[in-house]
Design a protein around this motif. Structure first.
Motif, PDB file in Angstrom:
ATOM      1  N   GLY A  83       0.847  -1.183   0.000  1.00 11.89           N
ATOM      2  CA  GLY A  83       0.000   0.000   0.000  1.00 11.89           C
ATOM      3  C   GLY A  83       0.883   1.234   0.000  1.00 11.89           C
ATOM      4  O   GLY A  83       2.123   1.145  -0.097  1.00 11.89           O
ATOM      5  N   ALA A  84       0.233   2.368   0.131  1.00 11.55           N
ATOM      6  CA  ALA A  84       0.906   3.650  -0.030  1.00 11.55           C
ATOM      7  C   ALA A  84       2.135   3.815   0.875  1.00 11.55           C
ATOM      8  O   ALA A  84       3.062   4.544   0.539  1.00 11.55           O
ATOM      9  CB  ALA A  84      -0.091   4.780   0.235  1.00 11.55           C
ATOM     10  N   GLY A  85       2.145   3.120   2.031  1.00 12.63           N
ATOM     11  CA  GLY A  85       3.254   3.279   2.973  1.00 12.63           C
ATOM     12  C   GLY A  85       4.605   2.915   2.385  1.00 12.63           C
ATOM     13  O   GLY A  85       5.629   3.499   2.749  1.00 12.63           O
ATOM     14  N   ILE A  86       4.643   1.967   1.434  1.00 12.31           N
ATOM     15  CA  ILE A  86       5.953   1.573   0.893  1.00 12.31           C
ATOM     16  C   ILE A  86       6.528   2.684   0.031  1.00 12.31           C
ATOM     17  O   ILE A  86       7.755   2.777  -0.135  1.00 12.31           O
ATOM     18  CB  ILE A  86       5.917   0.228   0.124  1.00 12.31           C
ATOM     19  N   SER A  87       5.688   3.541  -0.504  1.00  9.38           N
ATOM     20  CA  SER A  87       6.184   4.637  -1.342  1.00  9.38           C
ATOM     21  C   SER A  87       6.380   5.930  -0.554  1.00  9.38           C
ATOM     22  O   SER A  87       6.852   6.925  -1.111  1.00  9.38           O
ATOM     23  CB  SER A  87       5.221   4.876  -2.517  1.00  9.38           C
ATOM     24  N   ALA A  88       6.022   5.907   0.737  1.00 15.29           N
ATOM     25  CA  ALA A  88       6.161   7.121   1.552  1.00 15.29           C
ATOM     26  C   ALA A  88       7.623   7.575   1.586  1.00 15.29           C
ATOM     27  O   ALA A  88       7.919   8.773   1.525  1.00 15.29           O
ATOM     28  CB  ALA A  88       5.649   6.866   2.969  1.00 15.29           C
ATOM     29  N   GLU A  89       8.548   6.591   1.630  1.00 17.79           N
ATOM     30  CA  GLU A  89       9.970   6.953   1.692  1.00 17.79           C
ATOM     31  C   GLU A  89      10.523   7.387   0.338  1.00 17.79           C
ATOM     32  O   GLU A  89      11.689   7.764   0.235  1.00 17.79           O
ATOM     33  CB  GLU A  89      10.773   5.786   2.281  1.00 17.79           C
ATOM     34  N   SER A  90       9.686   7.325  -0.699  1.00 13.91           N
ATOM     35  CA  SER A  90      10.054   7.898  -2.002  1.00 13.91           C
ATOM     36  C   SER A  90       9.479   9.306  -2.129  1.00 13.91           C
ATOM     37  O   SER A  90       9.557   9.924  -3.189  1.00 13.91           O
ATOM     38  CB  SER A  90       9.510   7.036  -3.141  1.00 13.91           C
TER      39      SER A  90
END
Ligand code: OAD
Length: 255
Positions: free
Chosen positions: A26-33
């Motif tokens: 979900g969106a959390g994996i892309s938060a660090e991008s």
């Protein structure tokens, strides 16, 4: 050993023994991008809008200009972003599994295409993608260039308005992605949910389908979610920290 170390150890064992790993992101994996998560996205220009009322066919019919401006703003953010250590670790896990004759299936709710750009091969986009837009008159799809549309709402050369090829609330999920998910969840022996609030179905129910098939289940999220109690193991850490560690422990460094 602290409880957190024990959880990491259990998750490592599960991954290291698995023959078919299914990962839901979900969106959390892309938060660090640098891509804001869904429940954190309505800031700045968009703070007065509610995502649940922008991400619907009704909103597009009522005000296509506002909806397409919002999606174009997010599209450009996704194109400008780079995959992070979490995305890359999933590529390492996929390759590690394939090397030892196993299988890997990635089911994502994200529309940003970062898994593809990181190098994941077996990816299924449950909510479509924002980098492709569709003509509402013909259904034809195109990948617009990485610059803002010149007019809002954008119009396609085929005559209709253009809309993002994402799944809006109230719309069907793509059948091929749903089929792939159903098949994978029947045969996996390790299911890992990463960076999702587990608020939106059907993805929020995947943990139950995996568990019903006898699979072990792991959640990676710095926060507790409504689904946390349904996982065998919860890793309370950022994807960008937890996934590289899991990949290195279960498949060795340099995978
Ligand atoms: P959400 O925004 O609901 O949830 C993001 C989750 O990521 C939260 O549980 C955070 O705690 C977690 N998180 C934040 N930073 C993280 C990090 N660095 N590593 C790991 N986890 C982190 O996003 P989704 O669950 O993806 O659907 O939302 C699901 C769907 O609801 C979206 O696909 C979208 C939305 O409405 C549609 O548009 C149809």
């Amino acid at each position: 050993m602290t409880p957190a170390e024990r959880d990491m150890e259990r998750a490592t064992r599960m991954l290291a023994r698995a023959k078919h790993v299914v990962v839901l992101t979900g969106a959390g994996i892309s938060a660090e991008s640098g891509i804001r998560t869904f429940r954190d996205t309505m800031r700045g220009l968009w703070k007065d809008f509610d995502p649940a009322t922008l991400a619907t066919p009704e909103a597009f019919a009522r005000d296509p200009e506002v909806v397409t401006r919002w999606y174009d703003h997010r599209r450009l953010g996704c194109l400008a972003a780079e995959p992070n250590a979490g995305h890359t670790a999933l590529v390492a896990i996929e390759r590690g599994l394939i090397r030892r004759g196993g299988r890997f299936t990635l089911l994502t709710q994200n529309v940003d295409r970062l898994h593809h750009r990181a190098g994941s091969a077996n990816v299924h986009e449950l909510h479509g993608t924002i980098v492709v837009w569709r003509c509402t008159a013909t259904g034809n799809e195109l990948e617009p260039p990485p610059s803002p549309f010149r007019e809002f709402p954008p119009r396609s050369a085929w005559g209709g308005l253009l809309r993002p090829a994402v799944v809006w609330f109230g719309e069907m999920l793509p059948i091929p992605a749903l089929d792939a998910a159903a098949r994978a969840l029947r045969t996996c022996d390790c299911f890992m949910s990463v960076g999702t609030s587990s608020a939106v179905y059907p993805a929020a129910g995947f943990v139950d389908l995996a568990a019903a098939s006898g699979s072990g289940t792991i959640e990676v999220n710095p926060q507790e979610t409504p689904a946390s109690g349904r996982f065998d193991v919860s890793i309370r850490a950022r994807a960008g920290a937890a996934l590289p560690e899991l990949a290195a422990r279960a498949f060795g460094t340099g995978t």
